[in-house]
Design an enzyme around this catalytic site. Structure first.
Site, PDB file in Angstrom:
ATOM      1  N   CYS A   2      67.128  36.052  53.109  1.00  0.00           N
ATOM      2  CA  CYS A   2      66.746  34.648  53.013  1.00  0.00           C
ATOM      3  C   CYS A   2      65.254  34.507  53.284  1.00  0.00           C
ATOM      4  O   CYS A   2      64.611  35.406  53.818  1.00  0.00           O
ATOM      5  CB  CYS A   2      67.536  33.825  54.011  1.00  0.00           C
ATOM      6  SG  CYS A   2      69.325  34.018  53.856  1.00  0.00           S
ATOM      7  N   THR A 387      65.445  52.000  45.168  1.00  0.00           N
ATOM      8  CA  THR A 387      64.282  52.467  44.410  1.00  0.00           C
ATOM      9  C   THR A 387      63.411  53.406  45.230  1.00  0.00           C
ATOM     10  O   THR A 387      62.887  54.406  44.710  1.00  0.00           O
ATOM     11  CB  THR A 387      63.470  51.252  43.921  1.00  0.00           C
ATOM     12  OG1 THR A 387      64.205  50.598  42.873  1.00  0.00           O
ATOM     13  CG2 THR A 387      62.112  51.659  43.390  1.00  0.00           C
ATOM     14  N   SER A 388      63.244  53.123  46.500  1.00  0.00           N
ATOM     15  CA  SER A 388      62.420  53.992  47.353  1.00  0.00           C
ATOM     16  C   SER A 388      63.046  55.374  47.484  1.00  0.00           C
ATOM     17  O   SER A 388      62.337  56.388  47.531  1.00  0.00           O
ATOM     18  CB  SER A 388      62.241  53.356  48.740  1.00  0.00           C
ATOM     19  OG  SER A 388      61.541  52.137  48.641  1.00  0.00           O
ATOM     20  N   SER A 432      59.702  52.373  52.149  1.00  0.00           N
ATOM     21  CA  SER A 432      60.211  51.024  51.908  1.00  0.00           C
ATOM     22  C   SER A 432      59.073  50.161  51.399  1.00  0.00           C
ATOM     23  O   SER A 432      58.006  50.127  52.012  1.00  0.00           O
ATOM     24  CB  SER A 432      60.788  50.425  53.193  1.00  0.00           C
ATOM     25  OG  SER A 432      61.028  49.047  53.061  1.00  0.00           O
ATOM     26  N   GLN A 433      59.299  49.466  50.292  1.00  0.00           N
ATOM     27  CA  GLN A 433      58.268  48.575  49.759  1.00  0.00           C
ATOM     28  C   GLN A 433      57.923  47.507  50.774  1.00  0.00           C
ATOM     29  O   GLN A 433      56.755  47.285  51.098  1.00  0.00           O
ATOM     30  CB  GLN A 433      58.764  47.932  48.457  1.00  0.00           C
ATOM     31  CG  GLN A 433      57.695  47.158  47.701  1.00  0.00           C
ATOM     32  CD  GLN A 433      57.419  45.755  48.238  1.00  0.00           C
ATOM     33  OE1 GLN A 433      56.261  45.357  48.382  1.00  0.00           O
ATOM     34  NE2 GLN A 433      58.440  45.010  48.575  1.00  0.00           N
ATOM     35  N   SER A 434      58.938  46.839  51.301  1.00  0.00           N
ATOM     36  CA  SER A 434      58.710  45.727  52.230  1.00  0.00           C
ATOM     37  C   SER A 434      58.381  46.203  53.636  1.00  0.00           C
ATOM     38  O   SER A 434      57.751  45.474  54.409  1.00  0.00           O
ATOM     39  CB  SER A 434      59.957  44.840  52.285  1.00  0.00           C
ATOM     40  OG  SER A 434      61.041  45.541  52.872  1.00  0.00           O
ATOM     41  N   THR A 437      63.343  47.115  55.350  1.00  0.00           N
ATOM     42  CA  THR A 437      64.703  47.449  54.945  1.00  0.00           C
ATOM     43  C   THR A 437      65.512  47.872  56.173  1.00  0.00           C
ATOM     44  O   THR A 437      65.171  48.836  56.855  1.00  0.00           O
ATOM     45  CB  THR A 437      64.680  48.567  53.893  1.00  0.00           C
ATOM     46  OG1 THR A 437      63.769  48.204  52.852  1.00  0.00           O
ATOM     47  CG2 THR A 437      66.062  48.773  53.298  1.00  0.00           C
ATOM     48  N   HIS A 588      80.771  68.204  33.001  1.00  0.00           N
ATOM     49  CA  HIS A 588      81.698  68.124  34.125  1.00  0.00           C
ATOM     50  C   HIS A 588      82.267  66.709  34.276  1.00  0.00           C
ATOM     51  O   HIS A 588      82.448  66.232  35.399  1.00  0.00           O
ATOM     52  CB  HIS A 588      81.007  68.581  35.411  1.00  0.00           C
ATOM     53  CG  HIS A 588      80.530  69.991  35.354  1.00  0.00           C
ATOM     54  ND1 HIS A 588      81.372  71.072  35.462  1.00  0.00           N
ATOM     55  CD2 HIS A 588      79.283  70.505  35.167  1.00  0.00           C
ATOM     56  CE1 HIS A 588      80.671  72.198  35.350  1.00  0.00           C
ATOM     57  NE2 HIS A 588      79.393  71.877  35.179  1.00  0.00           N
TER      58      HIS A 588
END
Length: 692
Positions: A2, A387-388, A432-434, A437, A588
């Site tokens: 949020c 993504t990281s 972590s981008q931010s 996380t 497989h």
């Protein structure tokens, strides 16, 4: 994930229209953090406010704005000398999106206490049961509602103690478990606001026409029983608690004949305050920041016998370097599209001042003092989410090659579930981008307790990861507003490649390889621009694919991470099933999914896996799969086996993934637009408040 914001103007006259518009505009800046409902609360009297009004609305912030400014019972031209307002944009975790579950949450119908919250209160059920036995009736399904009701309960029970607003909030947060960033306002404490955080980001912006005398605020400490402790005693050996007065106030220069005039902005993200001020204070876990009489103080609950390090005794007043234009869309339709096309610049910024192409040297200043320790370590462990995690996977091979150390790549959530053994001579990287996380932060604290060297790789100055690590790298990609990460991924990859180059700078056997990679770094921004020219071609391809129900992405070697990242972007933006598959595993099981109706993207580049990837391509072709190939320019042999192709320039193998992921970013964007999906407000899992 949020978004929260609060605005307090003290002796700075503002119209109510200005105050409400400030709250709404901030929510629009934060809307990428939460988007199913929004709400505001504001004092409804200009002086000695004794009542609070709230407006809440399901949907996006614009819907809230329309409702607010259509209200007939609000005097928008009223001038407010001192006023507090709070605002919240929500991504639902407890309770469906509706007005009742929206924030701010209230203590009772008269709004004696109202709260905005980012995070998850894990013990809310126990608190709710207790409060119900005391006669409280709950109207929402949220975990947050227990907080304002607990505030009212404690205020009524402890009325004889004459607690300040800050002291009351300290009592409240001692009862809370989980993650939170909170801002409180109350009819009992007009013109005051109190904020606290634990595990969720929160900062305070300061704006004044007067000079801010100090560049830091001393932190006053409070015991876990609510008794104030002087800062110097908080670090002494256990003994009798001495009650001493300490100056923990932000000092603003004023003449004797002048009154204090100041504005404060509380926010979960700097993007909400940058248009108002560049002076901010980042709060730490368990901080309680209170504004009373225009003065900001920071207190901290000292839990048990824990002794805190000296650097935690103050909070710095920092200067934001982000410019407003960086968080504007400009001529692009969405932030994600803008951020994809910014990658030539973001890549350049990641390298700026760190790579000297004339001398073929690389220096990451944040790691320089620790590089010898890292070279002597037992193993390198890279821990991240989403993504990281893919950026670490994309660079694992080059790190193993250049360091000759075991390199482990871990998903933070799985790492914590296993209680993984960590040793003092391990080096743990947290990406972590931010920088906020939750699972990654929990893993960081787990490793730190076990004595490992902790390294952060983040895009956000002042984030929890950047503050809690021993050293690290800021990727300098610029603000990333789009929820689906694009430019941060390529900058994270680049930062890790640069780290690999630092690690092998003294190895003679690696010098030719180092020069090859550094030459590739120099070419990279221009080559990304070439790839971006494929946008129209990719849009046409998206028109053929957007009605499909599933899409496979296949590759191996350096390109396996590209496949995972491309599939993730397709999933989170288009809501289409997509799967990244390691080409060596095709036989497989995954090959059974391929038929004439299944579109399959195969990444085939001219590196040491070229022949093996060709084998996978031919297997898909034999099953009549619709092959879309991403290959190097001029690779006519590969194009013979493709239904359609996207050709990208060739570069050194460890950087090729940066060029091959960009077409997948563009493809996911165009498919999302064609499927009428909201590219900015993608239905993502709430990684900002994930708890174990």
């Amino acid at each position: 994930m949020c978004g929260i914001f609060a605005y307090l103007n003290y002796q700075v006259p503002k119209t109510r229209r200005f105050v409400l518009q400030t709250l709404i505009n901030a929510l629009k800046r934060l809307e990428y953090r939460g988007y199913d409902s929004a709400g505001i609360a504001f004092e409804t009297a200009a002086k000695a406010s004794s009542s609070i009004g709230t407006v809440k609305q399901r949907g996006k912030v614009q819907a809230l704005s329309d409702v607010v400014f259509e209200k007939k019972d609000i005097d928008f031209d009223e001038t407010l000398e001192t006023h507090v307002g709070i605002a919240h944009t929500r991504w639902a975790t407890h309770g469906v999106p509706n007005e009742v579950n929206s924030h701010p949450q209230r203590s009772d119908p008269s709004n004696e206490f109202v709260v905005i919250h980012n995070g998850i209160i894990t013990n809310y059920k126990d608190l709710k049961l207790f409060l119900e036995t005391k006669g409280f009736l709950f109207e929402s399904e949220t975990d947050t509602e227990v907080i304002p009701k607990l505030a009212k309960y404690l205020y009524d029970e402890l009325e004889g103690e004459k607690l300040s607003f800050r002291e009351l909030v300290e009592r409240i947060i001692e009862q809370l478990e989980g993650a939170y960033a909170l801002v409180f306002m109350s009819t009992h404490f007009p013109g005051q606001a109190v904020a606290s955080r634990r595990g969720s980001p929160l900062l305070v912006g300061v704006k004044s026409s007067k000079h801010v005398v100090t560049d830091h605020i001393p932190v006053a400490y409070t015991s876990d029983k609510g008794h104030p402790i002087a800062p110097d005693k908080a670090f002494a050996s256990p003994g009798p608690l001495l009650l001493q007065r300490t100056d923990s106030t932000l000092n603003i220069s004023i003449e004797d004949t002048q009154e204090l005039e100041v504005e404060y902005f509380f926010a979960s993200d700097a993007s909400a305050v940058i248009e108002h001020t560049s002076r901010v204070i980042y709060l730490e876990d368990d901080d309680v920041a209170a504004v009373s009489g225009g003065h900001l103080t920071v207190h901290r609950v000292q839990r048990g016998t824990v002794r805190e390090s000296p650097e935690k005794r103050t909070r710095s007043v920092e200067t934001l370097k982000t410019e407003l234009k960086q968080i504007m869309k400009g001529s692009y339709s969405t932030f994600m599209q803008k951020e994809i096309f910014e990658q030539p610049e973001s890549i350049t910024n990641t390298m700026r001042g760190r790579v000297n192409f004339e001398t073929a040297t690389v220096k990451l200043g944040g790691l320089s003092d620790h590089i010898s320790t890292i070279r002597r370590c037992r193993r390198l462990i890279f821990i991240a989410c989403g993504t990281s995690f893919h950026s670490a996977l994309a660079t694992r091979r080059i790190l193993e090659e250049t360091t000759e150390l075991p390199v482990v790549v871990e998903l933070a959530s799985d790492f914590l579930d296993r209680n993984t053994p960590i040793f003092r001579d391990d080096v743990c990287f947290f990406i972590s981008q931010s920088g906020e996380t939750a699972d990654t932060l929990n893993a960081l604290r787990y490793c730190k307790k076990r004595g490992a060297l902790i390294v952060g790789v983040t895009n956000t100055v002042g984030s929890s990861i950047s503050r809690e690590t021993h050293c690290g790298v800021h990727i300098n990609a610029g603000p990333e507003i789009g929820v689906a990460s694009t430019k941060a991924y390529t900058s994270q990859m680049l930062a890790l490649v640069m780290f690999a180059l630092m690690m092998c700078e003294d190895r003679l056997s690696m010098q030719e390889r180092r020069l090859q990679i550094i030459k590739g770094l120099q070419q990279l921004p221009e080559l990304i621009k070439e790839v971006l020219k494929l946008d129209d071609e990719i849009h046409k391809l998206a028109e053929d694919l957007y009605k499909q129900k599933s899409l496979l992405v296949i590759g191996r070697g350096f390109q396996y991470a590209t496949c995972l990242e491309g599939a993730l972007k397709i999933k989170e933006l288009t809501y289409m099933h997509s799967e990244g598959i390691f080409a060596g595993e095709l036989k497989h099981g995954p090959l059974a999914l391929v038929d004439k109706d299944m579109p399959v993207i195969v990444v085939v580049v001219q590196d040491d896996t070229y022949t093996k990837c060709h084998n996978a391509l031919q297997q898909v072709e034999a099953r009549q799969g619709r092959t879309i190939v991403i290959c190097n320019k001029g690779d006519e042999e590969t194009k013979k086996h493709a239904f359609s192709t996207l050709e990208v320039p060739r570069i050194v193998d460890c950087l090729q993934g940066i060029l091959t992921v960009v077409p997948l970013q563009l493809l996911s964007f165009h498919i999302a637009v064609l499927r009428n999906c909201d590219v900015i407000w993608a239905q993502l899992s709430d990684f900002g408040v994930c708890t174990r």
